[in-house]
Motif scaffolding. Sequence first.
Motif, PDB file in Angstrom:
ATOM      1  N   GLN A  75       0.826  -1.208   0.000  1.00  0.00           N
ATOM      2  CA  GLN A  75       0.000   0.000   0.000  1.00  0.00           C
ATOM      3  C   GLN A  75       0.856   1.252   0.000  1.00  0.00           C
ATOM      4  OE1 GLN A  75      -0.325  -2.525   2.319  1.00  0.00           O
ATOM      5  NE2 GLN A  75      -2.285  -2.327   3.341  1.00  0.00           N
ATOM      6  N   GLN A  76       1.891   1.277   0.842  1.00  0.00           N
ATOM      7  CA  GLN A  76       2.718   2.480   0.952  1.00  0.00           C
ATOM      8  C   GLN A  76       3.498   2.742  -0.328  1.00  0.00           C
ATOM      9  OE1 GLN A  76       2.584   4.687   3.621  1.00  0.00           O
ATOM     10  NE2 GLN A  76       3.589   5.966   2.098  1.00  0.00           N
ATOM     11  N   GLU A  77       4.022   1.684  -0.941  1.00  0.00           N
ATOM     12  CA  GLU A  77       4.755   1.889  -2.199  1.00  0.00           C
ATOM     13  C   GLU A  77       3.826   2.396  -3.297  1.00  0.00           C
ATOM     14  OE1 GLU A  77       7.710  -0.611  -3.896  1.00  0.00           O
ATOM     15  OE2 GLU A  77       8.624  -1.004  -1.960  1.00  0.00           O
ATOM     16  N   LEU A  78       2.599   1.875  -3.347  1.00  0.00           N
ATOM     17  CA  LEU A  78       1.642   2.352  -4.341  1.00  0.00           C
ATOM     18  C   LEU A  78       1.256   3.802  -4.053  1.00  0.00           C
ATOM     19  CD1 LEU A  78      -0.164   1.876  -6.790  1.00  0.00           C
ATOM     20  CD2 LEU A  78      -1.901   0.975  -5.215  1.00  0.00           C
ATOM     21  N   VAL A  97       1.814   6.906  -6.708  1.00  0.00           N
ATOM     22  CA  VAL A  97       0.735   7.765  -7.207  1.00  0.00           C
ATOM     23  C   VAL A  97       0.970   9.213  -6.774  1.00  0.00           C
ATOM     24  CG1 VAL A  97      -1.760   8.216  -7.107  1.00  0.00           C
ATOM     25  CG2 VAL A  97      -0.915   5.863  -7.358  1.00  0.00           C
ATOM     26  N   PHE A  98       1.456   9.411  -5.556  1.00  0.00           N
ATOM     27  CA  PHE A  98       1.761  10.761  -5.074  1.00  0.00           C
ATOM     28  C   PHE A  98       2.791  11.425  -5.994  1.00  0.00           C
ATOM     29  CE2 PHE A  98       3.427  14.056  -2.356  1.00  0.00           C
ATOM     30  CZ  PHE A  98       2.360  14.419  -1.540  1.00  0.00           C
ATOM     31  N   LEU A  99       3.857  10.687  -6.326  1.00  0.00           N
ATOM     32  CA  LEU A  99       4.885  11.229  -7.220  1.00  0.00           C
ATOM     33  C   LEU A  99       4.370  11.455  -8.635  1.00  0.00           C
ATOM     34  CD1 LEU A  99       8.074   9.295  -6.068  1.00  0.00           C
ATOM     35  CD2 LEU A  99       7.610  11.740  -5.842  1.00  0.00           C
ATOM     36  N   GLU A 100       3.490  10.575  -9.109  1.00  0.00           N
ATOM     37  CA  GLU A 100       2.891  10.768 -10.435  1.00  0.00           C
ATOM     38  C   GLU A 100       2.087  12.065 -10.466  1.00  0.00           C
ATOM     39  OE1 GLU A 100       2.859   8.846 -13.532  1.00  0.00           O
ATOM     40  OE2 GLU A 100       4.733   8.341 -12.512  1.00  0.00           O
ATOM     41  N   SER A 101       1.366  12.348  -9.403  1.00  0.00           N
ATOM     42  CA  SER A 101       0.601  13.594  -9.321  1.00  0.00           C
ATOM     43  C   SER A 101       1.536  14.799  -9.305  1.00  0.00           C
ATOM     44  CB  SER A 101      -0.288  13.580  -8.072  1.00  0.00           C
ATOM     45  OG  SER A 101      -1.065  14.751  -7.997  1.00  0.00           O
ATOM     46  N   LEU A 102       2.599  14.723  -8.529  1.00  0.00           N
ATOM     47  CA  LEU A 102       3.576  15.815  -8.503  1.00  0.00           C
ATOM     48  C   LEU A 102       4.244  15.993  -9.866  1.00  0.00           C
ATOM     49  CD1 LEU A 102       5.336  15.252  -5.052  1.00  0.00           C
ATOM     50  CD2 LEU A 102       3.730  17.085  -5.653  1.00  0.00           C
ATOM     51  N   ILE A 135      -8.512   9.368  -4.518  1.00  0.00           N
ATOM     52  CA  ILE A 135      -7.841  10.649  -4.720  1.00  0.00           C
ATOM     53  C   ILE A 135      -8.926  11.709  -4.858  1.00  0.00           C
ATOM     54  CG2 ILE A 135      -6.319  11.983  -6.235  1.00  0.00           C
ATOM     55  CD1 ILE A 135      -5.215   9.321  -7.272  1.00  0.00           C
ATOM     56  N   ASN A 136      -8.685  12.886  -4.317  1.00  0.00           N
ATOM     57  CA  ASN A 136      -9.614  14.004  -4.464  1.00  0.00           C
ATOM     58  C   ASN A 136      -8.915  15.165  -5.147  1.00  0.00           C
ATOM     59  OD1 ASN A 136     -12.177  13.326  -2.804  1.00  0.00           O
ATOM     60  ND2 ASN A 136     -10.470  12.653  -1.541  1.00  0.00           N
ATOM     61  N   MET A 161      -5.962   7.960 -15.419  1.00  0.00           N
ATOM     62  CA  MET A 161      -5.145   7.201 -16.376  1.00  0.00           C
ATOM     63  C   MET A 161      -3.983   6.460 -15.710  1.00  0.00           C
ATOM     64  SD  MET A 161      -6.897   7.428 -18.974  1.00  0.00           S
ATOM     65  CE  MET A 161      -5.825   6.508 -20.046  1.00  0.00           C
ATOM     66  N   ILE A 162      -3.649   6.785 -14.474  1.00  0.00           N
ATOM     67  CA  ILE A 162      -2.610   6.030 -13.762  1.00  0.00           C
ATOM     68  C   ILE A 162      -3.019   4.563 -13.668  1.00  0.00           C
ATOM     69  CG2 ILE A 162      -1.395   5.746 -11.553  1.00  0.00           C
ATOM     70  CD1 ILE A 162      -1.683   8.804 -11.185  1.00  0.00           C
ATOM     71  N   ALA A 163      -4.339   4.319 -13.592  1.00  0.00           N
ATOM     72  CA  ALA A 163      -4.836   2.943 -13.475  1.00  0.00           C
ATOM     73  C   ALA A 163      -4.930   2.238 -14.823  1.00  0.00           C
ATOM     74  CB  ALA A 163      -6.200   2.942 -12.786  1.00  0.00           C
ATOM     75  N   SER A 164      -4.390   2.834 -15.881  1.00  0.00           N
ATOM     76  CA  SER A 164      -4.480   2.215 -17.204  1.00  0.00           C
ATOM     77  C   SER A 164      -3.221   1.439 -17.587  1.00  0.00           C
ATOM     78  CB  SER A 164      -4.763   3.286 -18.272  1.00  0.00           C
ATOM     79  OG  SER A 164      -3.628   4.106 -18.461  1.00  0.00           O
ATOM     80  N   SER A 165      -2.260   1.341 -16.680  1.00  0.00           N
ATOM     81  CA  SER A 165      -1.003   0.687 -17.049  1.00  0.00           C
ATOM     82  C   SER A 165      -0.502  -0.223 -15.938  1.00  0.00           C
ATOM     83  CB  SER A 165       0.055   1.745 -17.372  1.00  0.00           C
ATOM     84  OG  SER A 165       0.327   2.522 -16.225  1.00  0.00           O
ATOM     85  N   SER A 166       0.501  -0.988 -16.278  1.00  0.00           N
ATOM     86  CA  SER A 166       1.216  -1.812 -15.303  1.00  0.00           C
ATOM     87  C   SER A 166       2.548  -1.132 -15.016  1.00  0.00           C
ATOM     88  CB  SER A 166       1.466  -3.210 -15.854  1.00  0.00           C
ATOM     89  OG  SER A 166       0.252  -3.868 -16.094  1.00  0.00           O
ATOM     90  N   PHE A 167       3.046  -1.288 -13.807  1.00  0.00           N
ATOM     91  CA  PHE A 167       4.314  -0.667 -13.446  1.00  0.00           C
ATOM     92  C   PHE A 167       4.944  -1.418 -12.282  1.00  0.00           C
ATOM     93  CE2 PHE A 167       0.772   1.553 -11.519  1.00  0.00           C
ATOM     94  CZ  PHE A 167       1.099   1.574 -10.175  1.00  0.00           C
ATOM     95  N   LYS A 168       6.235  -1.165 -12.098  1.00  0.00           N
ATOM     96  CA  LYS A 168       7.006  -1.785 -11.021  1.00  0.00           C
ATOM     97  C   LYS A 168       7.559  -0.688 -10.134  1.00  0.00           C
ATOM     98  CE  LYS A 168      10.792  -5.088 -10.364  1.00  0.00           C
ATOM     99  NZ  LYS A 168      11.014  -4.647  -9.025  1.00  0.00           N
TER     100      LYS A 168
END
Length: 131
Positions: free
Chosen positions: A5-8, A12-17, A63-64, A84-91
């Motif tokens: 959970q924390q890594e995800l 996502v936090f960094l993707e938003s930034l 997310i809000n 769109m973050i939920a449209s891909s796979s990532f590591k």
Amino acid sequence: MKSPQQELYDYVFLESLNKRYDTYDHLPMASENVDYPFVTLENMNLVPIPNKTSIGAEINLTINVWGNQDQRLVVDTMASSLLMIASSSFKTTDYRYRGRMSGSDYQIIQDTSVPDTVLNHAIINLKFSLI
């Protein structure tokens, strides 16, 4: 090692930034003097899914996006981009995730919880599988 959970959450936090959105891990207090629009990452849950060789999971993140009464288009654009973050796979460092668009969604509501204020509020629910 961080939890899945924390890594995800961090990802996502960094993707938003990276999208240049002002992003917070809490709803800013009035004393913080934050301008609209901004993003908050909030609720998260993990449901374990055991299989023969390992334990996977389904992880949901809310997310809000908050904007003032004149920023509906901006809020919608930001929400769509974050969805769109939920449209891909990532590591990440320790885990692999697959976004699940079929279980993700967003809605925009007019929020009047602040006295004498109308806010545009997008609520984005992202779903991921831990693989």
